[in-house]
Motif scaffolding. Structure first.
Motif, PDB file in Angstrom:
ATOM      1  N   LEU A   1       1.039  -0.886  -0.086  1.00 59.63           N
ATOM      2  CA  LEU A   1       0.292  -0.053  -0.035  1.00 59.63           C
ATOM      3  C   LEU A   1       0.920   1.470   0.027  1.00 59.63           C
TER       4      LEU A   1
ATOM      5  N   ARG B   1      -2.102  -8.174  -9.957  1.00 56.16           N
ATOM      6  CA  ARG B   1      -3.327  -6.959  -9.218  1.00 56.16           C
ATOM      7  C   ARG B   1      -4.313  -7.853  -9.049  1.00 56.16           C
TER       8      ARG B   1
ATOM      9  N   ARG C   1      -6.004  -8.252  -4.601  1.00 54.28           N
ATOM     10  CA  ARG C   1      -7.377  -7.498  -4.507  1.00 54.28           C
ATOM     11  C   ARG C   1      -7.911  -8.852  -3.523  1.00 54.28           C
TER      12      ARG C   1
ATOM     13  N   ARG D   1      -6.252  -8.822  -0.461  1.00 52.15           N
ATOM     14  CA  ARG D   1      -6.711  -7.970   0.608  1.00 52.15           C
ATOM     15  C   ARG D   1      -7.723  -8.221   2.022  1.00 52.15           C
ATOM     16  N   TRP D   2      -7.790  -7.097   2.963  1.00 54.92           N
ATOM     17  CA  TRP D   2      -8.626  -7.387   3.859  1.00 54.92           C
ATOM     18  C   TRP D   2      -9.618  -9.084   3.871  1.00 54.92           C
TER      19      TRP D   2
ATOM     20  N   ASP E   1     -19.223  -1.602   0.923  1.00 55.47           N
ATOM     21  CA  ASP E   1     -18.957  -2.200   0.067  1.00 55.47           C
ATOM     22  C   ASP E   1     -17.596  -3.458  -0.067  1.00 55.47           C
ATOM     23  N   VAL E   2     -16.824  -3.325   1.539  1.00 51.96           N
ATOM     24  CA  VAL E   2     -16.056  -4.728   1.136  1.00 51.96           C
ATOM     25  C   VAL E   2     -16.646  -5.647   1.209  1.00 51.96           C
TER      26      VAL E   2
ATOM     27  N   ALA F   1     -17.388  -6.201  -2.473  1.00 50.56           N
ATOM     28  CA  ALA F   1     -16.089  -6.712  -3.423  1.00 50.56           C
ATOM     29  C   ALA F   1     -16.025  -8.011  -2.854  1.00 50.56           C
ATOM     30  N   HIS F   2     -16.377  -9.173  -1.720  1.00 56.35           N
ATOM     31  CA  HIS F   2     -14.941  -9.380  -1.389  1.00 56.35           C
ATOM     32  C   HIS F   2     -16.245 -10.586  -2.067  1.00 56.35           C
TER      33      HIS F   2
END
Lengths: 326, 344
Positions: B58, B87, B91, B94-95, B121-122, B125-126
């Motif tokens: 990051l 990428r 992505r 991540r998280w 939103d997180v 996204a996953h």
């Protein structure tokens, strides 16, 4: 909601102040319309004719300036802007009605297109900082520093006149009458290309630069790093996190420029002899045509105020921090 | 000790490229085990945040990871090198596997979106299969987890207090039940009372959910209490690593000792507060030898010339990079020039 009401109250007060100033300023300029007509006729008017002109324009009475002022306010409330001196005896409202659509259509559309394109490009350029996109910057700096009248004249020299593809002046061909016909519309569009493109070139770079700079600033915010760390898609981070925040200052700039649509393109209309409000104002100034000047200033003032109100509303909608809890 | 979940191997992070590059993190190796709390302490500019940003990729430009590996061990599946992921893979990781609670409690939330939007939103996204209703339910659950009333879901960040915002960030970090949570000075911006509440809560949550924590702070007293193991960073390097109790009782590196002496102990015998004289090293002009030697009260002969290596002193289960703990360092100084040969 009460916030909005207070804003509206504030704008009403501002409108009143503007109208008052608007009334007094033209009367403070030395000379009067009859005098300027006499000058134009180079002394060929005898004194009787001069007197009848004064009577005709309603300038023979010895009213005090304050009673004139209150009469003016009363007329305004009835929507009566008086008669234009230059286009006598056409009422000012009618003169404005003829020129406003031209300005609003051309400059209004151009302003919106310029804002949308410029902001969009600014988002991309700001987001891809450090890459090829930075090459856009010197170009935009150059373009935004070009004086508008010069660009207009160059455009006319290159693309209009003998053998040029575009007409150099006017809003439409003198041969066609304004109506909803193909002939008229195509002629109007053709006449608007050069003015529109020149405005676009000079105004868009401003949007690009301000948006780009805001994007760069916002990109360094912690919530952008968090958004990346959350594994959101690049697009989502760019649009809904970075651009959404970077947009705020540009929106108020946009509302301001909407307000200036009506009066802000004097130069363009003069250079291209475009039949809009700016050109009319130019003529009115030359002829000391108070009623027309006042009418135009009034329209400009009101549109700036309405644009400000729009900006307030837009800000309320876009930035939750400006909303009061209640 | 349980199996490793995150291994940092010889990680170096530079700011800038070429000859002007400044090395902010130098050859750092750290291992985070499943479910443990590893504390990373050091003064401002020691490279601890840079390490956190570097290992999660990051780092904003001009920061570059110039070497090393960061290996993540998923619960089931082969270990992956985070620095080598493309990428989309990154992505995805991540998280859901590694989440982060950042330093700026105040600025970590997007000011123009509601809390619930940012929590959802997180998840969206996953987990593409989640529905708006399921996401909202999960967001409400998370808010309860960190002790915030669910009617705050529709608040905007500016309507929350600093403590609440940081709790929201912690809730967000736990949204996808990651195995690792990196916390970069999560309570620095908060007052002591709030700090205490949040840390207590964090300890409970960790107990319950079993994630591992890399806790970064300059506040060593906090770490002593909170973490299982502590690593001390100075000038971009780990200078000492030991379990928390050991480090508190018997710090080996003079810098660790200095850090411990710069805050008062709440319990136990009275100690004299001394602090550390001097200021952190300039990364552009690092001192020769041990980076700490200009400030070190116990610097001796080899310190200015040769860099001590992080190693276990004799038979201990801890490591330190200091000549004081290399037997015979002073004597071998004359006939040896490389630090590796000087090690016993």
């Amino acid at each position: 909601m009460s916030y909005l009401l207070r804003r509206i109250g504030f704008y009403l007060f501002t409108a009143w102040a503007a109208i008052t100033i608007n009334f007094f300023i033209p009367r403070a300029i030395p000379g009067d319309p009859v005098q300027s007509m006499v000058n134009r006729a180079q002394g060929q008017i005898d004194s009787n004719a001069i007197h009848s002109l004064y009577v005709l324009f309603g300038m023979d009475t010895d009213q005090s300036i304050f009673s004139q002022y209150f009469e003016y306010l009363g007329q305004l409330l009835r929507g009566d802007l008086g008669l234009s001196f230059t286009f006598f005896p056409t009422p000012v409202s009618e003169v404005l009605g003829d020129s406003l659509p031209w300005t609003i259509a051309l400059v209004g559309l151009t302003t919106i297109v310029s804002f949308v394109l410029g902001t969009g490009l600014g988002v991309l350029v700001g987001w891809r900082r450090g890459g090829w996109a930075d090459l856009v910057l010197p170009v935009t700096t150059f373009l935004s520093s070009i004086p508008y009248f010069w660009l207009g004249l160059i455009a006319i020299t290159l693309f209009a006149g003998d053998g040029g593809a575009f007409p150099s002046s006017g809003g439409y061909d003198p041969g066609v009458t304004p109506s909803f016909t193909w002939d008229f519309i195509s002629s109007a569009v053709l006449h608007s290309v050069l003015p529109a493109v020149t405005i676009l070139i000079t105004s868009m770079s401003g949007w690009i630069m301000s948006m780009r700079n805001m994007m760069v600033t916002v990109s360094q915010e912690d919530y952008i790093t968090v958004a990346h760390a959350k594994g959101l898609s690049e697009r989502r981070v760019m649009v809904s996190y970075a651009a959404r925040n970077a947009l705020l200052p540009n929106v108020s700039g946009f509302a301001m420029s909407l307000g200036l649509i009506v009066g802000g393109t004097l130069l363009m209309e003069i250079v291209f002899s475009y039949p809009g409000v700016g050109y009319e104002l130019f003529q009115a100034l030359g002829a000391k045509d108070y009623p027309l000047m006042q009418g135009i200033f009034l329209v400009i003032t009101l549109s700036v105020l309405v644009a400000n109100l729009l900006a307030d509303v837009a800000y309320l909608a876009l930035d939750p921090r400006t909303r009061r809890e209640g | 000790m349980s199996e490793p979940v995150l291994e940092i191997k010889n990680l170096s992070v530079d700011y800038g490229m070429g000859p002007d590059a400044v090395q902010a993190v130098r050859d750092v190796s750290l291992t985070l085990h499943r479910g443990e709390v590893l504390g990373l302490a050091g003064e401002s500019g020691s490279g601890k945040s840079t390490l956190a940003y570097g290992m999660t990729r990051l780092l904003p430009p001009p920061g570059v990871v110039s070497g090393g590996e960061v290996v993540y061990h998923p619960q089931d599946g082969a270990p992956v090198d985070i620095l080598g992921l493309n990428r989309p893979q990154l992505r995805k990781l991540r998280w859901s596997e590694i989440s982060i609670v950042f330093q700026g409690a105040m600025n970590s939330l997007n000011p123009v979106h509601k809390v619930v939007t940012q929590l959802c939103d997180v998840i969206k996204a996953h987990d593409k299969r989640s529905t708006p209703a399921s996401r909202r339910a999960r967001a409400a659950e998370l808010m309860k987890l960190v002790g915030i009333n669910t009617d705050r879901l529709d608040s905007y960040p500016h309507q929350l207090s600093g403590g609440m915002r940081q709790r929201v960030m912690i809730a967000m970090a736990l949204a996808l039940e990651p195995s690792v949570v990196i916390m970069d000075e999560p309570t620095t911006a908060l007052d002591v009372v709030m700090q205490r509440q949040i840390l207590t809560q964090l300890a409970e949550l960790r107990e319950r959910l079993g994630f591992a924590v890399l806790f970064i702070t300059h506040d060593l007293s906090l770490l002593v209490e909170l973490s299982d193991r502590i690593a001390i960073m100075y000038g971009g390097r780990i200078v000492e690593e030991a379990n928390a109790r050991q480090l508190y009782r018997e710090p080996l590196h003079p810098y660790s000792l200095g850090l411990l002496k710069s805050f008062p102990a709440l319990r136990g015998e009275r100690r004299e507060l001394t602090g550390i004289p001097g200021s952190p090293p300039d990364l552009r002009a690092m001192p020769s030898g041990c980076a700490f030697h200009p400030r070190c009260p116990r610097a001796f002969e080899p310190c200015a010339d040769r860099d001590p290596v992080l190693a276990a002193p004799e038979d201990k289960t801890r490591s330190v990079a200091c000549w004081l703990h290399v037997p015979g360092a002073g004597r071998t100084a004359e006939n040896s020039t490389s630090s590796t040969t000087a090690r016993s």
